[in-house]
Design a protein around this motif. Structure first.
Motif, PDB file in Angstrom:
ATOM      1  N   ILE A 135       0.810  -1.219   0.000  1.00  0.00           N
ATOM      2  CA  ILE A 135       0.000   0.000   0.000  1.00  0.00           C
ATOM      3  C   ILE A 135       0.842   1.267   0.000  1.00  0.00           C
ATOM      4  CG2 ILE A 135      -2.069  -0.998   1.033  1.00  0.00           C
ATOM      5  CD1 ILE A 135      -1.082   0.087   3.742  1.00  0.00           C
ATOM      6  N   LEU A 136       2.025   1.220   0.569  1.00  0.00           N
ATOM      7  CA  LEU A 136       2.911   2.377   0.579  1.00  0.00           C
ATOM      8  C   LEU A 136       3.855   2.236  -0.599  1.00  0.00           C
ATOM      9  CD1 LEU A 136       3.746   2.362   4.383  1.00  0.00           C
ATOM     10  CD2 LEU A 136       2.103   3.827   3.215  1.00  0.00           C
ATOM     11  N   CYS A 137       3.527   2.885  -1.708  1.00  0.00           N
ATOM     12  CA  CYS A 137       4.289   2.705  -2.943  1.00  0.00           C
ATOM     13  C   CYS A 137       4.858   4.027  -3.446  1.00  0.00           C
ATOM     14  CB  CYS A 137       3.401   2.090  -4.022  1.00  0.00           C
ATOM     15  SG  CYS A 137       2.758   0.471  -3.591  1.00  0.00           S
ATOM     16  N   GLY A 138       5.920   3.910  -4.215  1.00  0.00           N
ATOM     17  CA  GLY A 138       6.530   5.074  -4.829  1.00  0.00           C
ATOM     18  C   GLY A 138       7.350   4.632  -6.025  1.00  0.00           C
ATOM     19  N   SER A 139       7.739   5.582  -6.841  1.00  0.00           N
ATOM     20  CA  SER A 139       8.561   5.238  -7.999  1.00  0.00           C
ATOM     21  C   SER A 139       9.562   6.346  -8.274  1.00  0.00           C
ATOM     22  CB  SER A 139       7.691   4.977  -9.221  1.00  0.00           C
ATOM     23  OG  SER A 139       6.993   6.139  -9.576  1.00  0.00           O
ATOM     24  N   GLN A 140      10.626   5.974  -8.947  1.00  0.00           N
ATOM     25  CA  GLN A 140      11.685   6.902  -9.332  1.00  0.00           C
ATOM     26  C   GLN A 140      12.169   6.520 -10.717  1.00  0.00           C
ATOM     27  OE1 GLN A 140      15.071   7.014  -6.747  1.00  0.00           O
ATOM     28  NE2 GLN A 140      13.893   7.625  -4.955  1.00  0.00           N
ATOM     29  N   THR A 141      12.816   7.468 -11.373  1.00  0.00           N
ATOM     30  CA  THR A 141      13.513   7.189 -12.615  1.00  0.00           C
ATOM     31  C   THR A 141      14.976   7.499 -12.379  1.00  0.00           C
ATOM     32  OG1 THR A 141      11.587   7.745 -13.951  1.00  0.00           O
ATOM     33  CG2 THR A 141      13.720   7.768 -15.068  1.00  0.00           C
ATOM     34  N   TRP A 142      15.808   6.483 -12.547  1.00  0.00           N
ATOM     35  CA  TRP A 142      17.248   6.653 -12.409  1.00  0.00           C
ATOM     36  C   TRP A 142      17.833   6.863 -13.800  1.00  0.00           C
ATOM     37  CZ3 TRP A 142      18.854   2.095  -8.657  1.00  0.00           C
ATOM     38  CH2 TRP A 142      18.264   2.297  -7.413  1.00  0.00           C
ATOM     39  N   THR A 143      18.903   7.651 -13.886  1.00  0.00           N
ATOM     40  CA  THR A 143      19.533   7.926 -15.175  1.00  0.00           C
ATOM     41  C   THR A 143      20.898   7.256 -15.259  1.00  0.00           C
ATOM     42  OG1 THR A 143      20.369  10.026 -14.315  1.00  0.00           O
ATOM     43  CG2 THR A 143      18.326  10.102 -15.579  1.00  0.00           C
ATOM     44  N   LYS A 144      21.267   6.904 -16.474  1.00  0.00           N
ATOM     45  CA  LYS A 144      22.526   6.203 -16.727  1.00  0.00           C
ATOM     46  C   LYS A 144      23.699   7.084 -16.347  1.00  0.00           C
ATOM     47  CE  LYS A 144      24.248   2.496 -18.908  1.00  0.00           C
ATOM     48  NZ  LYS A 144      25.242   2.011 -18.014  1.00  0.00           N
ATOM     49  N   ALA A 145      24.671   6.472 -15.691  1.00  0.00           N
ATOM     50  CA  ALA A 145      25.922   7.140 -15.330  1.00  0.00           C
ATOM     51  C   ALA A 145      27.060   6.316 -15.921  1.00  0.00           C
ATOM     52  CB  ALA A 145      26.049   7.228 -13.809  1.00  0.00           C
ATOM     53  N   PRO A 146      28.243   6.899 -16.077  1.00  0.00           N
ATOM     54  CA  PRO A 146      29.363   6.113 -16.628  1.00  0.00           C
ATOM     55  C   PRO A 146      29.645   4.881 -15.768  1.00  0.00           C
ATOM     56  CG  PRO A 146      29.916   8.447 -16.522  1.00  0.00           C
ATOM     57  CD  PRO A 146      28.612   8.270 -15.803  1.00  0.00           C
ATOM     58  N   ASP A 147      29.804   3.714 -16.408  1.00  0.00           N
ATOM     59  CA  ASP A 147      30.068   2.467 -15.692  1.00  0.00           C
ATOM     60  C   ASP A 147      31.408   2.468 -14.983  1.00  0.00           C
ATOM     61  OD1 ASP A 147      27.712   1.083 -16.173  1.00  0.00           O
ATOM     62  OD2 ASP A 147      28.414   0.341 -18.095  1.00  0.00           O
ATOM     63  N   GLU A 148      32.390   3.136 -15.544  1.00  0.00           N
ATOM     64  CA  GLU A 148      33.726   3.072 -14.964  1.00  0.00           C
ATOM     65  C   GLU A 148      33.866   3.900 -13.687  1.00  0.00           C
ATOM     66  OE1 GLU A 148      33.610   6.419 -17.851  1.00  0.00           O
ATOM     67  OE2 GLU A 148      33.083   4.329 -18.013  1.00  0.00           O
ATOM     68  N   PHE A 149      32.867   4.706 -13.377  1.00  0.00           N
ATOM     69  CA  PHE A 149      32.972   5.564 -12.204  1.00  0.00           C
ATOM     70  C   PHE A 149      32.545   4.835 -10.940  1.00  0.00           C
ATOM     71  CE2 PHE A 149      31.692   8.691  -9.108  1.00  0.00           C
ATOM     72  CZ  PHE A 149      32.779   9.531  -9.135  1.00  0.00           C
ATOM     73  N   ALA A 150      33.435   4.771 -10.008  1.00  0.00           N
ATOM     74  CA  ALA A 150      33.123   4.228  -8.685  1.00  0.00           C
ATOM     75  C   ALA A 150      33.903   5.057  -7.676  1.00  0.00           C
ATOM     76  CB  ALA A 150      33.504   2.766  -8.590  1.00  0.00           C
ATOM     77  N   GLN A 151      33.407   5.110  -6.497  1.00  0.00           N
ATOM     78  CA  GLN A 151      34.020   5.920  -5.458  1.00  0.00           C
ATOM     79  C   GLN A 151      34.497   5.001  -4.347  1.00  0.00           C
ATOM     80  OE1 GLN A 151      31.122   8.265  -3.270  1.00  0.00           O
ATOM     81  NE2 GLN A 151      32.497   9.997  -3.332  1.00  0.00           N
ATOM     82  N   VAL A 152      35.693   5.213  -3.905  1.00  0.00           N
ATOM     83  CA  VAL A 152      36.213   4.456  -2.783  1.00  0.00           C
ATOM     84  C   VAL A 152      35.794   5.189  -1.525  1.00  0.00           C
ATOM     85  CG1 VAL A 152      38.329   3.676  -1.668  1.00  0.00           C
ATOM     86  CG2 VAL A 152      38.160   3.663  -4.146  1.00  0.00           C
ATOM     87  N   ALA A 153      35.391   4.451  -0.507  1.00  0.00           N
ATOM     88  CA  ALA A 153      35.015   5.084   0.758  1.00  0.00           C
ATOM     89  C   ALA A 153      36.206   5.898   1.250  1.00  0.00           C
ATOM     90  CB  ALA A 153      34.619   4.039   1.781  1.00  0.00           C
ATOM     91  N   PRO A 154      36.003   7.182   1.518  1.00  0.00           N
ATOM     92  CA  PRO A 154      37.111   8.012   1.969  1.00  0.00           C
ATOM     93  C   PRO A 154      37.569   7.602   3.366  1.00  0.00           C
ATOM     94  CG  PRO A 154      35.059   9.242   2.004  1.00  0.00           C
ATOM     95  CD  PRO A 154      34.760   7.908   1.406  1.00  0.00           C
ATOM     96  N   ALA A 155      38.823   7.821   3.611  1.00  0.00           N
ATOM     97  CA  ALA A 155      39.367   7.529   4.938  1.00  0.00           C
ATOM     98  C   ALA A 155      38.816   8.557   5.920  1.00  0.00           C
ATOM     99  CB  ALA A 155      40.885   7.594   4.898  1.00  0.00           C
ATOM    100  N   PRO A 156      38.600   8.157   7.167  1.00  0.00           N
ATOM    101  CA  PRO A 156      38.115   9.107   8.162  1.00  0.00           C
ATOM    102  C   PRO A 156      39.089  10.270   8.299  1.00  0.00           C
ATOM    103  CG  PRO A 156      38.157   6.874   9.046  1.00  0.00           C
ATOM    104  CD  PRO A 156      38.801   6.837   7.704  1.00  0.00           C
ATOM    105  N   ALA A 157      38.548  11.439   8.608  1.00  0.00           N
ATOM    106  CA  ALA A 157      39.382  12.620   8.809  1.00  0.00           C
ATOM    107  C   ALA A 157      40.276  12.390  10.025  1.00  0.00           C
ATOM    108  CB  ALA A 157      38.511  13.854   9.007  1.00  0.00           C
TER     109      ALA A 157
END
Length: 167
Positions: A135-157
């Motif tokens: 009953i609690l529904c929603g929708s989104q549209t995601w857009t294509k991003a470059p496949d080669e892009f990934a982010q490494v978790a940054p080290a803590p400050a």
């Protein structure tokens, strides 16, 4: 000879059409969420690579207010709350169904699991529809991003060393 070639050619064309239709519904790739706060990489997984799985590969704000990598703090299981959000699997084992994929998606912002349908709208858009308790529904549209892009978790400050007193 002609009677053998025509059925063989027709079967080849039909199987090529089925393959193209399957590829058209394939959600594989890296997708920017509708709000632009995360990128999710979806890949084939499971037996025979028949399912789809997705994990977080980028966050717009990868650090929390304390300068630490964001973690799964809303998870209902206290043992999982220290897991980094970058690299977190949100979709696991979505099954092909009705030209798309269906299964469950984990929302790390709420610590809740929703039933989800994922379908390719075009080469650059992915439709995500989710429901909780049907009953609690929603929708989104995601857009294509470059496949080669990934982010490494940054080290803590790191804490800055105290300044030496003047001598």
């Amino acid at each position: 000879m002609r009677s053998i070639l025509i059925p063989t050619l027709a079967a080849s064309l039909l199987s090529a059409g089925v393959t193209a239709a399957a590829a058209a519904g394939d959600p594989s790739g890296t997708w920017l969420t509708e709000d632009g706060r995360a990128k999710i990489k979806i890949e084939k997984c499971g037996p025979g690579a028949a399912h789809a799985c997705g994990k977080v590969v980028w966050l717009k704000t990868p650090l929390n207010e304390q300068g630490q990598p964001r973690t799964d703090i809303k998870n209902p299981d206290p043992k999982k709350r220290s897991r980094p959000v970058i690299g977190l699997t949100l979709m696991d084992g979505l099954k092909p169904e009705d030209g798309g994929y269906k299964g469950q998606i984990y929302n790390a912002e709420e610590g809740k699991i929703y039933d989800v349908s994922v379908s390719r709208e075009s080469a650059s858009e992915l439709a995500i529809s989710g429901c909780m308790l049907k009953i609690l529904c929603g929708s989104q549209t995601w857009t294509k991003a470059p496949d080669e892009f990934a982010q490494v978790a940054p080290a803590p400050a790191k804490a800055k060393p105290a300044a030496k007193p003047a001598e």
